[in-house]
Design a protein around this motif. Structure first.
Motif, PDB file in Angstrom:
ATOM      1  N   ASN A  63       7.876  22.979  10.357  1.00 25.14           N
ATOM      2  CA  ASN A  63       8.288  22.139  11.528  1.00 25.14           C
ATOM      3  C   ASN A  63       7.990  20.700  11.459  1.00 25.14           C
ATOM      4  O   ASN A  63       7.808  19.966  12.397  1.00 25.14           O
ATOM      5  N   ALA A  64       7.917  20.112  10.356  1.00 25.23           N
ATOM      6  CA  ALA A  64       7.700  18.577  10.140  1.00 25.23           C
ATOM      7  C   ALA A  64       8.696  18.194   8.800  1.00 25.23           C
ATOM      8  O   ALA A  64       8.518  18.813   7.952  1.00 25.23           O
ATOM      9  N   TRP A  65       9.076  17.193   9.066  1.00 28.63           N
ATOM     10  CA  TRP A  65      10.223  16.755   7.731  1.00 28.63           C
ATOM     11  C   TRP A  65       9.215  16.604   6.723  1.00 28.63           C
ATOM     12  O   TRP A  65       7.875  15.879   6.593  1.00 28.63           O
ATOM     13  N   CYS A  66       9.645  16.939   5.555  1.00 32.98           N
ATOM     14  CA  CYS A  66       8.824  16.638   4.054  1.00 32.98           C
ATOM     15  C   CYS A  66       9.049  15.137   4.077  1.00 32.98           C
ATOM     16  O   CYS A  66      10.151  14.636   4.153  1.00 32.98           O
ATOM     17  N   ALA A  67       7.946  14.590   3.492  1.00 33.43           N
ATOM     18  CA  ALA A  67       8.102  13.181   3.259  1.00 33.43           C
ATOM     19  C   ALA A  67       9.067  12.643   2.297  1.00 33.43           C
ATOM     20  O   ALA A  67       9.449  11.530   2.124  1.00 33.43           O
ATOM     21  N   HIS A  68       9.461  13.571   1.424  1.00 31.84           N
ATOM     22  CA  HIS A  68      10.463  13.249   0.504  1.00 31.84           C
ATOM     23  C   HIS A  68      11.931  13.668   0.945  1.00 31.84           C
ATOM     24  O   HIS A  68      13.063  13.523   0.227  1.00 31.84           O
ATOM     25  N   CYS A  69      12.076  14.117   2.026  1.00 34.43           N
ATOM     26  CA  CYS A  69      13.344  14.345   2.607  1.00 34.43           C
ATOM     27  C   CYS A  69      14.270  13.192   3.143  1.00 34.43           C
ATOM     28  O   CYS A  69      13.426  12.455   4.068  1.00 34.43           O
ATOM     29  N   ARG A  70      15.605  13.122   2.905  1.00 35.75           N
ATOM     30  CA  ARG A  70      16.266  12.263   3.587  1.00 35.75           C
ATOM     31  C   ARG A  70      16.941  13.061   4.588  1.00 35.75           C
ATOM     32  O   ARG A  70      18.126  13.695   4.186  1.00 35.75           O
ATOM     33  N   PRO A  71      16.704  13.251   5.883  1.00 33.34           N
ATOM     34  CA  PRO A  71      17.444  14.448   6.636  1.00 33.34           C
ATOM     35  C   PRO A  71      18.868  14.196   6.682  1.00 33.34           C
ATOM     36  O   PRO A  71      19.468  12.942   6.771  1.00 33.34           O
ATOM     37  N   GLY A  72      19.398  15.242   6.259  1.00 34.96           N
ATOM     38  CA  GLY A  72      20.963  15.256   6.167  1.00 34.96           C
ATOM     39  C   GLY A  72      21.677  14.468   4.885  1.00 34.96           C
ATOM     40  O   GLY A  72      22.842  14.593   4.749  1.00 34.96           O
ATOM     41  N   HIS A  73      20.748  14.107   4.179  1.00 41.28           N
ATOM     42  CA  HIS A  73      21.493  13.865   2.526  1.00 41.28           C
ATOM     43  C   HIS A  73      20.626  14.551   1.664  1.00 41.28           C
ATOM     44  O   HIS A  73      21.437  14.931   0.671  1.00 41.28           O
ATOM     45  N   GLY A  74      19.253  14.878   1.715  1.00 40.64           N
ATOM     46  CA  GLY A  74      18.863  15.603   0.392  1.00 40.64           C
ATOM     47  C   GLY A  74      17.527  15.273  -0.014  1.00 40.64           C
ATOM     48  O   GLY A  74      16.657  14.486   0.931  1.00 40.64           O
ATOM     49  N   CYS A  75      17.066  15.668  -1.090  1.00 38.10           N
ATOM     50  CA  CYS A  75      15.752  15.379  -1.572  1.00 38.10           C
ATOM     51  C   CYS A  75      15.610  14.243  -2.298  1.00 38.10           C
ATOM     52  O   CYS A  75      16.516  14.115  -3.504  1.00 38.10           O
ATOM     53  N   MET A  76      14.627  13.222  -2.171  1.00 35.19           N
ATOM     54  CA  MET A  76      14.487  12.207  -3.049  1.00 35.19           C
ATOM     55  C   MET A  76      13.763  12.318  -4.369  1.00 35.19           C
ATOM     56  O   MET A  76      13.618  11.464  -5.014  1.00 35.19           O
ATOM     57  N   ILE A  77      13.313  13.584  -4.226  1.00 36.44           N
ATOM     58  CA  ILE A  77      12.384  13.853  -5.585  1.00 36.44           C
ATOM     59  C   ILE A  77      13.093  15.105  -6.562  1.00 36.44           C
ATOM     60  O   ILE A  77      12.456  15.762  -6.986  1.00 36.44           O
ATOM     61  N   TYR A  78      14.610  15.182  -6.129  1.00 39.15           N
ATOM     62  CA  TYR A  78      15.275  16.593  -6.623  1.00 39.15           C
ATOM     63  C   TYR A  78      14.938  16.880  -7.679  1.00 39.15           C
ATOM     64  O   TYR A  78      14.498  18.362  -8.006  1.00 39.15           O
ATOM     65  N   ALA A  79      14.783  16.097  -8.731  1.00 44.60           N
ATOM     66  CA  ALA A  79      14.590  16.634 -10.090  1.00 44.60           C
ATOM     67  C   ALA A  79      13.091  17.115 -10.558  1.00 44.60           C
ATOM     68  O   ALA A  79      12.884  17.634 -11.323  1.00 44.60           O
ATOM     69  N   ASN A  80      12.194  16.452  -9.681  1.00 46.62           N
ATOM     70  CA  ASN A  80      11.026  16.811  -9.564  1.00 46.62           C
ATOM     71  C   ASN A  80      10.222  17.887  -8.706  1.00 46.62           C
ATOM     72  O   ASN A  80       9.222  17.710  -8.302  1.00 46.62           O
ATOM     73  N   ARG A  81      11.244  18.305  -7.917  1.00 43.90           N
ATOM     74  CA  ARG A  81      10.518  18.814  -6.515  1.00 43.90           C
ATOM     75  C   ARG A  81       9.914  19.950  -6.925  1.00 43.90           C
ATOM     76  O   ARG A  81      10.061  20.860  -7.994  1.00 43.90           O
ATOM     77  N   PRO A  82       9.124  20.608  -6.012  1.00 43.92           N
ATOM     78  CA  PRO A  82       8.117  21.563  -6.349  1.00 43.92           C
ATOM     79  C   PRO A  82       8.888  22.860  -6.685  1.00 43.92           C
ATOM     80  O   PRO A  82       9.923  23.166  -6.087  1.00 43.92           O
ATOM     81  N   ALA A  83       8.126  23.878  -7.376  1.00 40.03           N
ATOM     82  CA  ALA A  83       8.796  25.384  -7.750  1.00 40.03           C
ATOM     83  C   ALA A  83       9.165  26.073  -6.321  1.00 40.03           C
ATOM     84  O   ALA A  83      10.123  26.634  -6.477  1.00 40.03           O
ATOM     85  N   GLU A  84       8.415  25.802  -5.337  1.00 37.03           N
ATOM     86  CA  GLU A  84       8.875  26.526  -4.201  1.00 37.03           C
ATOM     87  C   GLU A  84       9.953  26.016  -3.575  1.00 37.03           C
ATOM     88  O   GLU A  84      10.908  26.885  -3.159  1.00 37.03           O
ATOM     89  N   CYS A  85      10.473  24.668  -3.655  1.00 32.19           N
ATOM     90  CA  CYS A  85      11.654  24.360  -3.199  1.00 32.19           C
ATOM     91  C   CYS A  85      12.866  24.715  -4.235  1.00 32.19           C
ATOM     92  O   CYS A  85      13.769  24.929  -3.858  1.00 32.19           O
ATOM     93  N   ARG A  86      12.448  24.621  -5.537  1.00 31.12           N
ATOM     94  CA  ARG A  86      13.691  25.211  -6.468  1.00 31.12           C
ATOM     95  C   ARG A  86      13.668  26.635  -6.266  1.00 31.12           C
ATOM     96  O   ARG A  86      15.133  27.100  -6.505  1.00 31.12           O
ATOM     97  N   THR A  87      12.891  27.428  -6.119  1.00 34.12           N
ATOM     98  CA  THR A  87      13.305  29.018  -5.859  1.00 34.12           C
ATOM     99  C   THR A  87      13.561  29.241  -4.536  1.00 34.12           C
ATOM    100  O   THR A  87      14.527  30.290  -4.520  1.00 34.12           O
ATOM    101  N   PHE A  88      13.794  28.237  -3.413  1.00 34.93           N
ATOM    102  CA  PHE A  88      14.231  28.855  -2.204  1.00 34.93           C
ATOM    103  C   PHE A  88      15.500  28.599  -1.866  1.00 34.93           C
ATOM    104  O   PHE A  88      16.307  27.896  -2.353  1.00 34.93           O
ATOM    105  N   ALA A  89      15.927  29.705  -1.020  1.00 33.69           N
ATOM    106  CA  ALA A  89      17.331  29.513  -0.717  1.00 33.69           C
ATOM    107  C   ALA A  89      17.493  30.406   0.351  1.00 33.69           C
ATOM    108  O   ALA A  89      17.107  31.464   0.630  1.00 33.69           O
ATOM    109  N   CYS A  90      18.108  29.866   1.459  1.00 31.11           N
ATOM    110  CA  CYS A  90      18.321  30.601   2.756  1.00 31.11           C
ATOM    111  C   CYS A  90      19.413  31.508   2.563  1.00 31.11           C
ATOM    112  O   CYS A  90      20.240  31.507   1.867  1.00 31.11           O
TER     113      CYS A  90
END
Ligand code: SF4
Ligand code: SF4
Length: 166
Positions: free
Chosen positions: A28-55
């Protein structure tokens, strides 16, 4: 795998409601690397947890379009116990709106036989949704589990996982 025709697009809600251990990002806190509504600013280097997550909305086309997290304010995931519904804390009543509430009830009914629970998480509070009731479970810690009574849920309590194992 992403369902046909589904993509995150303008949705970034999981980057707020989910914890990311590798980044020490709390729930419940925005990730420092997120541009809400746009995406991840470190997409190519995002953590494995983010890579494997899908709702669930992203991977399951049976979940209709209105459940898209950016619209519904609800991020659905599955656990070994059933379905977890994380509500954007900025919209704590989103899950009570229709058609969401009725559909959650329907899933709770169909989950009774196979023992699958539907749990709504708003901030730190959890609510167990059943066919007839909503049980406020209060704040459920990571080492705590929900214990149900009866095949039709008549009561639900939260117990320490270590107590369950005894
Ligand atoms: S909540 Fe789902 S749809 Fe939204 S960004 Fe995360 S994975 Fe994509
Ligand atoms: S690193 Fe990127 S994908 Fe992972 S939570 Fe942060 S913004 Fe989202």
């Amino acid at each position: 795998m992403t369902a046909p025709g589904r993509q995150c697009g303008d949705c970034t809600l999981c980057c707020k409601v989910m914890a990311i251990e590798e980044l020490a990002k709390p729930v419940n806190a925005w990730c420092a690397h997120c541009r809400p509504g746009h995406g991840c600013m470190i997409y190519a280097n995002r953590p494995a947890e983010c890579r494997t997550f899908a709702c669930v909305w992203l991977v399951n086309e049976l979940l209709e379009e209105h459940w898209k997290p950016s619209k519904s304010k609800l991020v659905l995931t599955t656990s070994e116990d059933g379905l977890e519904v994380r509500c954007d804390p900025g919209f704590p009543d989103a899950w009570r709106k229709e058609p969401f509430r009725s559909e959650l009830r329907e899933w709770a009914v169909s989950g009774e036989a196979p023992d699958m629970t539907v749990v709504v998480i708003v901030g730190q509070r959890m609510t167990l949704v059943t066919s007839e009731h909503e049980f406020d479970l209060g704040i459920v810690g990571p080492d705590e589990r929900i214990e149900l009574e009866g095949t039709k849920v008549v009561n639900a309590t939260v117990v320490k996982a270590s107590d369950l194992e005894q």
